[in-house]
Design a protein around this motif. Structure first.
Motif, PDB file in Angstrom:
ATOM      1  N   ASN A  63     -69.439 -53.470   5.109  1.00  0.00           N
ATOM      2  CA  ASN A  63     -68.748 -54.758   5.096  1.00  0.00           C
ATOM      3  C   ASN A  63     -67.287 -54.588   5.477  1.00  0.00           C
ATOM      4  OD1 ASN A  63     -71.108 -55.971   4.308  1.00  0.00           O
ATOM      5  ND2 ASN A  63     -70.592 -56.006   2.131  1.00  0.00           N
ATOM      6  N   ALA A  64     -66.665 -53.487   5.062  1.00  0.00           N
ATOM      7  CA  ALA A  64     -65.281 -53.221   5.430  1.00  0.00           C
ATOM      8  C   ALA A  64     -65.141 -53.062   6.945  1.00  0.00           C
ATOM      9  CB  ALA A  64     -64.777 -51.972   4.710  1.00  0.00           C
ATOM     10  N   PHE A 129     -64.845 -57.520  -1.798  1.00  0.00           N
ATOM     11  CA  PHE A 129     -63.571 -56.957  -2.231  1.00  0.00           C
ATOM     12  C   PHE A 129     -63.599 -55.432  -2.153  1.00  0.00           C
ATOM     13  CE2 PHE A 129     -63.548 -61.077  -4.294  1.00  0.00           C
ATOM     14  CZ  PHE A 129     -62.214 -61.473  -4.254  1.00  0.00           C
ATOM     15  N   PRO A 130     -62.420 -54.826  -2.017  1.00  0.00           N
ATOM     16  CA  PRO A 130     -62.359 -53.366  -2.109  1.00  0.00           C
ATOM     17  C   PRO A 130     -62.662 -52.891  -3.524  1.00  0.00           C
ATOM     18  CG  PRO A 130     -60.155 -54.292  -1.836  1.00  0.00           C
ATOM     19  CD  PRO A 130     -61.129 -55.425  -1.649  1.00  0.00           C
ATOM     20  N   ARG A 131     -63.023 -51.635  -3.617  1.00  0.00           N
ATOM     21  CA  ARG A 131     -63.438 -51.036  -4.887  1.00  0.00           C
ATOM     22  C   ARG A 131     -62.380 -51.224  -5.973  1.00  0.00           C
ATOM     23  NH1 ARG A 131     -63.801 -46.534  -2.981  1.00  0.00           N
ATOM     24  NH2 ARG A 131     -65.945 -46.645  -2.227  1.00  0.00           N
ATOM     25  N   GLU A 155     -66.485 -51.380   0.712  1.00  0.00           N
ATOM     26  CA  GLU A 155     -66.435 -50.089   1.392  1.00  0.00           C
ATOM     27  C   GLU A 155     -67.818 -49.441   1.511  1.00  0.00           C
ATOM     28  OE1 GLU A 155     -62.524 -50.087  -1.091  1.00  0.00           O
ATOM     29  OE2 GLU A 155     -64.600 -50.729  -1.361  1.00  0.00           O
ATOM     30  N   ASP A 156     -68.707 -49.749   0.536  1.00  0.00           N
ATOM     31  CA  ASP A 156     -69.968 -49.018   0.431  1.00  0.00           C
ATOM     32  C   ASP A 156     -71.191 -49.791   0.910  1.00  0.00           C
ATOM     33  OD1 ASP A 156     -68.607 -46.873  -0.820  1.00  0.00           O
ATOM     34  OD2 ASP A 156     -68.671 -47.956  -2.718  1.00  0.00           O
ATOM     35  N   MET A 157     -71.146 -51.112   0.815  1.00  0.00           N
ATOM     36  CA  MET A 157     -72.327 -51.907   1.118  1.00  0.00           C
ATOM     37  C   MET A 157     -72.313 -52.386   2.563  1.00  0.00           C
ATOM     38  SD  MET A 157     -74.198 -51.914  -1.605  1.00  0.00           S
ATOM     39  CE  MET A 157     -75.326 -53.287  -1.350  1.00  0.00           C
ATOM     40  N   HIS A 158     -73.516 -52.678   3.072  1.00  0.00           N
ATOM     41  CA  HIS A 158     -73.670 -53.097   4.463  1.00  0.00           C
ATOM     42  C   HIS A 158     -74.086 -54.558   4.598  1.00  0.00           C
ATOM     43  CE1 HIS A 158     -74.040 -48.723   4.380  1.00  0.00           C
ATOM     44  NE2 HIS A 158     -73.621 -48.732   5.625  1.00  0.00           N
ATOM     45  N   PHE A 159     -74.322 -55.198   3.457  1.00  0.00           N
ATOM     46  CA  PHE A 159     -74.770 -56.589   3.473  1.00  0.00           C
ATOM     47  C   PHE A 159     -74.180 -57.318   2.274  1.00  0.00           C
ATOM     48  CE2 PHE A 159     -78.122 -53.754   5.011  1.00  0.00           C
ATOM     49  CZ  PHE A 159     -78.243 -54.197   6.327  1.00  0.00           C
ATOM     50  N   ARG A 173     -80.708 -47.671  -3.107  1.00  0.00           N
ATOM     51  CA  ARG A 173     -79.730 -46.746  -3.696  1.00  0.00           C
ATOM     52  C   ARG A 173     -80.210 -46.221  -5.048  1.00  0.00           C
ATOM     53  NH1 ARG A 173     -74.233 -47.706  -2.088  1.00  0.00           N
ATOM     54  NH2 ARG A 173     -74.246 -48.147   0.143  1.00  0.00           N
ATOM     55  N   LEU A 174     -80.913 -47.080  -5.773  1.00  0.00           N
ATOM     56  CA  LEU A 174     -81.433 -46.683  -7.088  1.00  0.00           C
ATOM     57  C   LEU A 174     -82.748 -45.913  -6.978  1.00  0.00           C
ATOM     58  CD1 LEU A 174     -80.852 -50.027  -9.043  1.00  0.00           C
ATOM     59  CD2 LEU A 174     -79.404 -47.987  -9.095  1.00  0.00           C
ATOM     60  N   GLU A 175     -83.326 -45.922  -5.788  1.00  0.00           N
ATOM     61  CA  GLU A 175     -84.647 -45.315  -5.543  1.00  0.00           C
ATOM     62  C   GLU A 175     -85.693 -45.941  -6.459  1.00  0.00           C
ATOM     63  OE1 GLU A 175     -84.160 -41.064  -5.891  1.00  0.00           O
ATOM     64  OE2 GLU A 175     -83.208 -40.916  -3.921  1.00  0.00           O
TER      65      GLU A 175
END
Length: 395
Positions: A63-64, A129-131, A155-159, A173-175
């Motif tokens: 997202n960033a 938002f940022p972390r 910073e970490d997510m794509h959606f 991510r949690l498998e």
């Protein structure tokens, strides 16, 4: 089996009106950047870039990445000038927003009740938002010290929510399989979209966001206040409730394939009597369709009866051939696939003849259970007869 609880932040476990917070946030941010760029142009570029970020479906971009690409295309090469100001903003002016945040002891209590249940916890706020900004809000809410397994940040997510890929990415991510995750949130459109990909959903109604005024009872698995959710996590029957949610989903899929306009309604609390269901729906007791399983030797019969009527044992005997008895709760679950109190007269586990009380035809709409004791299906008698292929009888 439920293994993880995903908690939205603003308006769910953090006592704040999201629109109020965002308004104050954008105003403070505009003041911070005023020394180096035109505020109106900045604000428009910011809002437009956020919209593009919300709509992104490219899994190769965080997202960033999306935000800064869009923002730079609108503002030119301004990132180098802006980033130091943003770092300063989040370290200073952003902290002043804490004054509009009300730490909610109830929010912490409900997350702790999920942990006490042995569930993994995720802060599933929309990753705009940022972390550092998300962590600050968690700190203001008194939630930062809890053992969060994942925070969804830009910073970490794509959606973003409500894209189905957001929920799929979290589960990945949690498998965990999607059905092992519960999404807890207050936004009918964004948070409850998790149900579309197979997650369980709990709509928190304290600060409900429902801009389209949808009847959320048709789409969620459970709903209620934070206090009710805390008791739900702590209750002895949580696993059975999860099993009931699968039955509710089965009914939803079945009726949609028959008639797309049909949708079960979900109550905030389980109901155990005709009168309780009638009160929950605001209708008269006769409109509640009881579904009763009778056994006569090796023959079974499922009778759907108006809530103000009783079934004649003599009539059941005539239809089934010998003296009948009411099925036990174990037999009901084995034969119908539903627990007592939630038996739906279709989508059954075994082939059972269905008999419909003719007196239900006096009502425009009737309400059989929809797979659980906290659900009901509004349906006409004619559609119920068509979907069950039931025989109309006088009981």
């Amino acid at each position: 089996m439920l293994q993880a609880a995903l908690f939205d932040l603003d308006g769910t476990i953090l006592e704040v009106r999201a629109e109020h917070f965002m308004q104050e946030y954008f105003q403070a941010l505009a003041r911070a950047v005023a020394p180096v760029m035109d505020v109106d142009r900045f604000t428009k570029a910011l809002m437009d870039s956020v919209v593009v970020m919300l709509m992104n479906r490219d899994p190769s971009l965080t997202n960033a990445d999306v935000f800064w690409h869009e923002f730079s295309s609108r503002m030119g090469n301004s990132r180098e000038a802006l980033e130091p100001l943003l770092i300063k903003f989040y370290a200073n002016e952003y902290q002043d927003l804490a004054k509009i945040i009300c730490p909610s002891p109830q929010g912490r209590r409900v997350v702790q009740s999920a942990l006490d249940r042995g569930l993994r916890i995720v802060l599933a706020t929309n990753p705009l938002f940022p972390r550092s900004a998300i962590y600050d809000r968690m700190s203001w809410a008194g939630l930062a010290d809890l053992p969060w397994e994942l925070l969804t940040t830009y910073e970490d997510m794509h959606f973003c929510k409500p894209c189905p890929e957001y929920f799929q990415e979290v589960a990945g991510r949690l498998e965990l399989p999607l059905e092992a995750c519960l999404m807890v949130g207050n936004d009918v459109t964004r948070d409850m979209a998790a149900a579309d990909v197979g997650m369980r959903t709990y709509l928190v109604t304290d600060y409900l966001i429902n801009p389209q005024n949808m009847d959320f009872r048709e789409i969620v698995h459970w709903h209620g206040t934070l206090d009710q959710l805390c008791r739900w996590f702590s209750g002895a029957n949580l696993e059975q409730a999860l099993s009931d949610s699968l039955a509710l989903d089965r009914v939803r899929r079945y009726v949609k394939s028959f008639d797309d306009s049909l949708a079960p309604l979900v109550f905030s609390e389980a109901t155990s009597t005709v009168e309780e269901v009638a009160r929950a729906l605001g209708v008269e007791p006769g409109m509640i369709a009881k579904t009763l399983l009778f056994r006569s030797g090796d023959r079974n019969g499922l009778f759907v009866v108006a809530g103000d009527r009783r079934v004649s044992t003599k009539k059941v005997k005539q239809l089934l051939g010998s003296k009948p008895r009411m099925a036990t709760s174990e037999e009901v679950e084995e034969i119908t696939g539903y627990r007592v109190g939630g038996v739906c007269p279709f989508a059954l586990a075994t082939d059972v003849p269905v008999y419909l009380d003719s007196s239900m035809q006096r009502f425009e709409v009737i309400y059989p259970a929809a797979g659980s004791a906290h659900s009901a299906l509004p349906i006409t008698f004619a559609k119920l007869q068509a979907i069950t292929r039931g025989t109309v009888v006088e009981v």
